[in-house]
Scaffold this motif. Structure first.
Motif, mmCIF file in Angstrom:
data_model
loop_
_atom_site.group_PDB
_atom_site.id
_atom_site.type_symbol
_atom_site.label_atom_id
_atom_site.label_comp_id
_atom_site.label_asym_id
_atom_site.label_seq_id
_atom_site.Cartn_x
_atom_site.Cartn_y
_atom_site.Cartn_z
ATOM 1 N N GLY A 117 9.034 6.501 23.970
ATOM 2 C CA GLY A 117 7.810 7.144 24.438
ATOM 3 C C GLY A 117 6.961 7.713 23.326
ATOM 4 N N ILE A 118 7.088 7.147 22.149
ATOM 5 C CA ILE A 118 6.338 7.626 20.982
ATOM 6 C C ILE A 118 5.248 6.613 20.625
ATOM 7 C CG2 ILE A 118 6.466 8.221 18.529
ATOM 8 C CD1 ILE A 118 9.360 9.099 19.009
ATOM 9 N N GLU A 119 4.058 7.107 20.415
ATOM 10 C CA GLU A 119 2.947 6.258 19.963
ATOM 11 C C GLU A 119 3.114 6.055 18.458
ATOM 12 O OE1 GLU A 119 -1.709 7.160 19.402
ATOM 13 O OE2 GLU A 119 -1.031 7.310 21.497
ATOM 14 N N ALA A 120 3.279 4.803 18.034
ATOM 15 C CA ALA A 120 3.557 4.527 16.617
ATOM 16 C C ALA A 120 2.494 3.608 16.022
ATOM 17 C CB ALA A 120 4.936 3.899 16.450
ATOM 18 N N TRP A 121 2.007 4.004 14.852
ATOM 19 C CA TRP A 121 0.978 3.232 14.145
ATOM 20 C C TRP A 121 1.452 2.914 12.732
ATOM 21 C CZ3 TRP A 121 -3.043 1.786 17.116
ATOM 22 C CH2 TRP A 121 -3.289 2.529 18.282
ATOM 23 N N VAL A 122 1.096 1.721 12.268
ATOM 24 C CA VAL A 122 1.384 1.327 10.888
ATOM 25 C C VAL A 122 0.092 0.812 10.259
ATOM 26 C CG1 VAL A 122 3.832 0.819 11.224
ATOM 27 C CG2 VAL A 122 2.123 -0.969 11.673
ATOM 28 N N SER A 123 -0.042 0.991 8.962
ATOM 29 C CA SER A 123 -1.237 0.547 8.236
ATOM 30 C C SER A 123 -0.906 -0.742 7.498
ATOM 31 C CB SER A 123 -1.683 1.622 7.240
ATOM 32 O OG SER A 123 -2.862 1.221 6.579
ATOM 33 N N LEU A 124 -1.659 -1.804 7.788
ATOM 34 C CA LEU A 124 -1.371 -3.124 7.224
ATOM 35 C C LEU A 124 -2.323 -3.452 6.084
ATOM 36 C CD1 LEU A 124 -0.690 -5.160 10.482
ATOM 37 C CD2 LEU A 124 0.842 -3.670 9.170
ATOM 38 N N ASN A 125 -1.876 -3.231 4.883
ATOM 39 C CA ASN A 125 -2.667 -3.575 3.698
ATOM 40 C C ASN A 125 -2.383 -5.020 3.311
ATOM 41 O OD1 ASN A 125 -3.865 -1.047 3.364
ATOM 42 N ND2 ASN A 125 -2.017 -0.247 2.429
ATOM 43 N N ALA A 126 -2.780 -5.927 4.195
ATOM 44 C CA ALA A 126 -2.575 -7.351 3.914
ATOM 45 C C ALA A 126 -3.570 -7.819 2.869
ATOM 46 C CB ALA A 126 -2.734 -8.159 5.196
ATOM 47 N N ILE A 127 -3.499 -9.100 2.518
ATOM 48 C CA ILE A 127 -4.450 -9.675 1.558
ATOM 49 C C ILE A 127 -5.853 -9.559 2.138
ATOM 50 C CG2 ILE A 127 -5.135 -11.782 0.375
ATOM 51 C CD1 ILE A 127 -2.158 -12.696 0.810
ATOM 52 N N MET A 128 -6.767 -8.998 1.378
ATOM 53 C CA MET A 128 -8.151 -8.867 1.830
ATOM 54 C C MET A 128 -9.086 -9.406 0.746
ATOM 55 S SD MET A 128 -8.226 -5.113 3.601
ATOM 56 C CE MET A 128 -7.012 -4.622 4.832
ATOM 57 N N VAL A 129 -10.190 -9.990 1.181
ATOM 58 C CA VAL A 129 -11.175 -10.512 0.229
ATOM 59 C C VAL A 129 -12.531 -9.862 0.479
ATOM 60 C CG1 VAL A 129 -12.333 -12.551 -0.694
ATOM 61 C CG2 VAL A 129 -9.931 -12.693 0.005
#
Length: 548
Positions: free
Chosen positions: A479-491
């Motif tokens: 019951g926890i709202e979980a967020w992750v930050s995705l620093n994928a390849i960006m151009v």
């Protein structure tokens, strides 16, 4: 061929510079040349245009002299010269064009006739436009309709040559030579050129407008419109942009083509949108990881927690995305944490106080998901990710949430920004893999302790992919709202290039546009790991090349 020019043409065609010099001097003494003799001499003289001076100053001067002598042969060689012009390479065409310009009015009708027969031949049209730009006789105004026609070409080379031709004519003949209506038509066509997709076309369009402004070709309203267009791009004043889409870096270099009396026009760098991205402070947080304070007043006014920027440290650098560790809206700076991992990030960490970052684009991405929660909120930072969670922790606490912070590293020497995180959290836990300080283990061990202590409603994890995967696993189903930050390849950072595609909830998303924060339970981490490993070999090659 008559005997009197036999030796002259032979010497001109030789590769001996002294013979060429003597032959050209002898041609200048000839008079009463027949039509045939002029044709023969023109053919010989034109061979010099194809020679490569390669730093030979004397030969370069003799080639210029040949251009003058060809022009002195008069209208009898104009037709022949045009035929050579349309087939010549770019460097040689300049000399044929220069000779035609010196022949002047008698060659204009021939030039117009060749425009007509060369329609559809882009290369010929370009060289004919080049020649028209060399005329100083008012008769050349009759070529402007052809230039306008060419300005509508789908070929950017033809279009830019047309604008180049217009600008040259503005420089050479009085504005009174052309009717007010025709001058207005020319301005409208050039102004539309400011929004052309081709930088080459834009450059010649703005130069032609500038020359028209300087030589009083346009009305005061047109002058103001052209000047304001460039000033608006530089942020110097408000203006209805119309279709003037010159990019700012071009406008800074081209504003001088359109005169202005204000201090700002003399110094475009004072524009409202100008930022120099000077490094105000730098300190080493741990091995290969640095804190930077960077001047960026406009970004500082708009940036929000969770958003990021893309920088290019140097003119020849790649673009890399960076999270924001903080900012000061009043003082106008951003706070960055950069770890030297590859070539471009290493180039960035080599910058020092007083240096400037070449380019900074932002704010990019969506702000963090912050709200008032029933239970506690936990932000987890791994490595340089610690800086990225600080703004979100601050926002969560300002909304009245109880906020815990967790910082993890392999050993105590790699811990960063612990005190800064403590300043925006109710309590901070430190974990190290080796137990050198704080809890021995991983950030998930500290998270489990907090979950045992009280209800947790929301977590945000920023750091290495394995760490974020572990956080998702520990919290899922509770019951926890979980967020992750995705620093994928960006151009490009706007979702246009598609380089940062990720799968979230079974759907394709772009980390730079839809993120960087995503629901941790919906992220396809397996795919993400593969994407992040796609260019490892190339990154290694680039880094090794920098070290040579």
């Amino acid at each position: 061929m008559t005997n009197r020019i036999n030796s002259i043409t032979a010497n001109i065609s030789s590769q001996n510079t002294d013979q060429l010099k003597a032959a050209l001097a002898e041609v200048s003494t000839l008079s009463d040349l027949s039509y045939e003799e002029k044709q023969e001499l023109a053919a010989a003289i034109s061979t010099t245009f194809y020679r490569d001076p390669s730093g030979d100053e004397e030969l370069s001067q003799l080639i210029d002299q040949s251009e003058l002598i060809l022009a002195s042969l008069g209208v009898e060689v104009a037709g022949w010269t045009i035929e050579q012009l349309v087939e010549a390479d770019a460097e040689s065409a300049e000399h044929f064009a220069g000779a035609l310009g010196r022949i002047g009015a008698p060659a204009v009708d021939l030039l117009l006739s060749r425009f007509d027969t060369s329609k559809g031949d882009d290369y010929s049209q370009i060289n004919l436009l080049l020649a028209a730009g060399h005329f100083t006789d008012p008769a050349i105004a009759r070529v402007l309709p052809e230039a306008l026609r060419c300005a509508g070409s789908a070929n950017k080379q033809v279009k830019s040559a047309a604008f180049y031709c217009m600008g040259r004519i503005f420089n050479r003949i009085a504005p009174e030579t052309i009717s007010d209506a025709d001058r207005s038509t020319l301005f409208d066509k050039l102004f539309v050129g400011l929004s052309d997709p081709s930088a080459l076309v834009r450059r010649h369009a703005v130069r032609a407008i500038g020359k028209g402004v300087r030589h009083s070709y346009f009305t005061s309203g047109q002058v103001e419109k052209s000047h304001n267009a460039l000033r608006a791009i530089l942020g110097m004043d408000h203006f209805d942009w119309d279709d003037a889409f010159i990019v700012r870096s071009e406008a800074e270099h081209q504003l001088h083509y359109c005169h202005g009396s204000s201090k700002e026009s003399e110094n475009p760098s004072r524009g409202r949108y100008h930022q120099d991205f000077t490094i105000l402070e730098k300190r080493e947080l741990c091995a290969n990881t640095y804190y930077f304070k960077v001047n960026a007043p406009l970004l500082a006014k708009k940036i929000q927690a969770g958003q990021f920027i893309i920088i290019r440290p140097n003119l020849d650098s790649e673009r890399i995305p960076l999270s924001i560790a903080g900012w000061d809206r009043e003082k106008g700076y951003l706070e960055l944490v950069i770890m030297a991992a590859g070539r471009t990030s290493t180039e960035a960490t080599m910058k020092n106080v007083g240096d400037s970052i070449q380019d900074v684009v932002g704010p990019l991405g969506q702000r963090s998901h912050v709200a008032k929660y029933e239970g506690a909120c936990v932000v987890l930072g791994g490595g340089y990710g610690t800086g990225a969670v600080i703004p979100t922790a601050r926002d969560l606490r300002q909304l009245g949430n109880k906020v815990y912070g967790i910082v993890g590293a392999r050993t105590k020497d790699l811990l960063i920004l612990v005190d800064e995180l403590k300043a925006v959290c109710d309590e901070v836990f430190v974990t190290t893999n080796d137990g050198s300080v704080g809890i021995q283990g991983f950030v998930t061990h500290a998270l489990e302790k907090i979950m045992e202590r009280e209800k947790v409603s929301m977590v945000l994890a920023v750091g290495p992919v394995p760490m974020m995967m572990a956080v998702a696993k520990v919290t899922e189903g509770k019951g926890i709202e979980a967020w992750v930050s995705l620093n994928a390849i960006m151009v490009d950072g706007t979702g246009m290039c598609g380089a940062c595609r990720v799968t979230v909830g079974g759907k394709t998303r772009f980390a730079c546009y839809h993120g960087p924060d995503f629901n941790a339970y919906q992220v396809d981490f397996g795919e993400l790991v593969k994407r992040q490993q796609m260019f490892v070999a190339q990154e290694k090659i680039a880094f090794e090349a920098m070290q040579r």
